[in-house]
Enzyme design. Structure first.
Site, PDB file in Angstrom:
ATOM      1  N   ARG A  53       0.876  -1.171   0.000  1.00 56.70           N
ATOM      2  CA  ARG A  53       0.000   0.000   0.000  1.00 56.70           C
ATOM      3  C   ARG A  53       0.912   1.219   0.000  1.00 56.70           C
ATOM      4  NH1 ARG A  53       2.257   1.767   3.905  1.00 56.70           N
ATOM      5  NH2 ARG A  53       0.765   3.460   3.904  1.00 56.70           N
ATOM      6  N   GLY A  54       0.272   2.403  -0.074  1.00 54.69           N
ATOM      7  CA  GLY A  54       1.060   3.614  -0.248  1.00 54.69           C
ATOM      8  C   GLY A  54       1.159   3.883  -1.749  1.00 54.69           C
ATOM      9  N   ALA A  55       0.901   5.136  -2.135  1.00 55.81           N
ATOM     10  CA  ALA A  55       0.747   5.454  -3.556  1.00 55.81           C
ATOM     11  C   ALA A  55       1.925   4.989  -4.432  1.00 55.81           C
ATOM     12  CB  ALA A  55       0.491   6.952  -3.703  1.00 55.81           C
ATOM     13  N   ARG A  90      -7.309  -0.265  -6.937  1.00 61.51           N
ATOM     14  CA  ARG A  90      -7.572   0.816  -5.968  1.00 61.51           C
ATOM     15  C   ARG A  90      -7.755   2.114  -6.763  1.00 61.51           C
ATOM     16  NH1 ARG A  90      -4.172   1.176  -0.600  1.00 61.51           N
ATOM     17  NH2 ARG A  90      -6.101   2.154   0.070  1.00 61.51           N
ATOM     18  N   GLN A 204      -2.390   2.363  10.025  1.00 58.96           N
ATOM     19  CA  GLN A 204      -1.071   2.367   9.377  1.00 58.96           C
ATOM     20  C   GLN A 204      -0.037   3.139  10.195  1.00 58.96           C
ATOM     21  OE1 GLN A 204      -3.973   2.927   7.821  1.00 58.96           O
ATOM     22  NE2 GLN A 204      -3.903   2.472   5.645  1.00 58.96           N
ATOM     23  N   ASP A 245      -1.851  10.780  -1.853  1.00 56.35           N
ATOM     24  CA  ASP A 245      -2.118   9.757  -2.868  1.00 56.35           C
ATOM     25  C   ASP A 245      -2.417  10.348  -4.231  1.00 56.35           C
ATOM     26  OD1 ASP A 245      -2.860   8.534  -0.119  1.00 56.35           O
ATOM     27  OD2 ASP A 245      -2.455   6.880  -1.483  1.00 56.35           O
ATOM     28  N   LYS A 256      -4.801   9.974   3.288  1.00 57.94           N
ATOM     29  CA  LYS A 256      -5.573   9.105   4.181  1.00 57.94           C
ATOM     30  C   LYS A 256      -6.616   9.893   4.974  1.00 57.94           C
ATOM     31  CE  LYS A 256      -5.302   5.619   4.381  1.00 57.94           C
ATOM     32  NZ  LYS A 256      -6.220   4.737   3.621  1.00 57.94           N
TER      33      LYS A 256
HETATM   34  O1  MRU Z   1      -4.527   3.255   2.165  1.00 54.55           O
HETATM   35  P1  MRU Z   1      -3.045   3.427   2.121  1.00 54.55           P
HETATM   36  O2  MRU Z   1      -2.343   2.836   3.296  1.00 54.55           O
HETATM   37  O3  MRU Z   1      -2.469   2.952   0.811  1.00 54.55           O
HETATM   38  O4  MRU Z   1      -2.830   4.991   2.205  1.00 54.55           O
HETATM   39  C1  MRU Z   1      -1.531   5.509   2.108  1.00 54.55           C
HETATM   40  C2  MRU Z   1      -1.460   6.964   2.366  1.00 54.55           C
HETATM   41  O5  MRU Z   1      -2.455   7.615   2.606  1.00 54.55           O
HETATM   42  C3  MRU Z   1      -0.118   7.613   2.251  1.00 54.55           C
HETATM   43  O6  MRU Z   1      -0.054   8.741   3.048  1.00 54.55           O
HETATM   44  C4  MRU Z   1       0.105   8.031   0.789  1.00 54.55           C
HETATM   45  O7  MRU Z   1       0.036   6.915  -0.063  1.00 54.55           O
HETATM   46  C5  MRU Z   1       1.380   8.721   0.564  1.00 54.55           C
HETATM   47  S1  MRU Z   1       2.728   7.668   0.948  1.00 54.55           S
HETATM   48  C6  MRU Z   1       4.077   7.997   0.133  1.00 54.55           C
END
Ligand code: MRU
Length: 369
Positions: A53-55, A90, A204, A245, A256
């Site tokens: 996860r994470g963009a 996603r 997270q 994201d 988030k």
């Molecule tokens: O739902 P997630 O855990 O994928 O959400 C991730 C986030 O909101 C991070 O802050 C975002 O991807 C930036 S991380 C480099």
């Protein structure tokens, strides 16, 4: 980054030279499990269930997903099917679309005999670039953090940064975005202390950001999501840094769920609120983030249940709501640009506005929207 002294990325090519290994983030922080992705379906499943996860990491995993698909069948129709399947995993993080938009036309122009090799090369390229980008984000952010730290009264013991969710190396291929800034400030000798929002529903912050900071030896406290406003009112937050994201052309930042409330509290209390992002997280076709960014809705189970380690040391899930309750689970929100003090990018620091972004990425000035 290192785990017990061993350097890791969050995704890497297996030693068999065709499958991709990931750290299964649904098992952290209590178990460290490496999972091997052997097919495009494995990659899609890993993204949708949030093993990754994470963009930026979602984009990198999709790139390996396409490579795995090409290995099975390098036809035009399978390329199309793989890109459609991965894109549907996603909806909010634009890095997924960005990675596929970079790969698909390139492979479409490559002869089917050369596609597998080319797909793996592109996946590796996206991963390597992400590492450099995130390092550079932290390097630019450090100048701002240092300036703010130097403005604190002499004798201050710590520089307190609040962060939300996990924008660390686990969310990218390495370094992270918001946490890249924090790692580099710490390594530069700034006595950083991090307020880690737990980040319900999936936690997270409590699970992943705290795990990363512990591994790196950076002082921190996990706080409940609603604590930030109180801390800011009482001068206990020097700065907020989050990831994003998807950042719209006008500087609105999607991150988030709960990020917006932190930005409102920061604004009300004069606390600088910065957002760290790689160029591929900017959606140049999106003029208005609040109105346009698609917000993922996830299953109610994430709200009604929490998972953690029980007294016997076993990882378990418990229901916290009454039986049969209805729950609603929006995974992201959008913080309007007016609440964002500035953006940390790999090209420098800019205002959260179209003019600010274009000052660093002028090549997008003339593009058709
Ligand atoms: O739902 P997630 O855990 O994928 O959400 C991730 C986030 O909101 C991070 O802050 C975002 O991807 C930036 S991380 C480099």
């Amino acid at each position: 980054m290192k785990i017990n002294g061993v350097p890791y990325r969050s995704i890497w090519l297996n030693k068999n030279a065709w499958s991709a290994d990931i750290i299964d983030q649904t098992r952290l922080p209590h178990e460290f499990v490496v999972k091997t992705l052997q097919s495009m379906q494995d990659a899609a499943e890993a993204i949708s269930t949030m093993r990754v996860r994470g963009a930026p990491l979602i984009g990198a995993t999709a790139a390996y997903g396409v490579a795995l698909a090409m290995r099975e069948d390098a036809s035009d129709s399978n390329l199309q099917l793989a890109c459609e399947t991965l894109l549907a995993t996603r909806p909010t993080a634009v890095n997924l679309r960005w990675a596929l938009a970079r790969i698909q036309p390139d492979l479409a122009e490559t002869s089917s005999g050369a596609r597998v090799e080319r797909a793996y090369a592109l996946a590796a390229e996206i991963c390597d670039e992400d590492v450099v980008i995130n390092y550079d984000i932290g390097r630019h952010a450090l100048t701002v953090i240092r300036e703010l730290w130097q403005k604190k009264p002499a004798g201050s013991e710590a520089f307190h940064i609040l962060t939300h969710c996990n924008a660390g190396w686990l969310a990218t291929v390495d370094w992270g975005t918001a946490l890249s800034a924090i790692y580099q400030a710490w390594d530069d000798g700034i006595p950083v202390h991090v307020w880690v929002d737990e980040t319900r529903p999936r936690n997270q912050g409590a699970a992943l950001t705290a795990w990363e900071l512990l591994s790196h030896g950076i002082p921190h406290d996990v706080i409940v999501d609603n604590a930030g406003g109180h801390l800011m009112q009482h001068g206990q937050v020097d700065m907020c840094i989050t990831g994003t994201d998807r950042t719209a052309r006008n500087g609105d930042v999607c991150n988030k769920i709960g990020t917006y409330l932190k930005a409102l509290a920061a604004h009300d209390n004069g606390v600088p609120f910065y957002v760290a992002l790689p160029g591929p997280t900017i959606d140049w076709q999106m003029d208005d983030g609040v109105k346009g960014i698609p917000i993922e809705r996830r299953e109610a189970l994430e709200v009604t249940h929490v998972s953690g380690k029980n007294a016997a040391g076993k990882v378990d899930s418990v229901q916290i709501t009454p039986d049969g309750v209805s729950a609603c689970n929006y995974a992201f929100d959008v913080t309007p640009a007016r609440l964002v003090t500035g953006l940390f990018t790999e090209r420098g620091v800019c205002a959260a506005s179209e003019a600010g972004l274009l000052s660093l990425y002028p090549e997008y000035g003339d593009m058709d929207k």
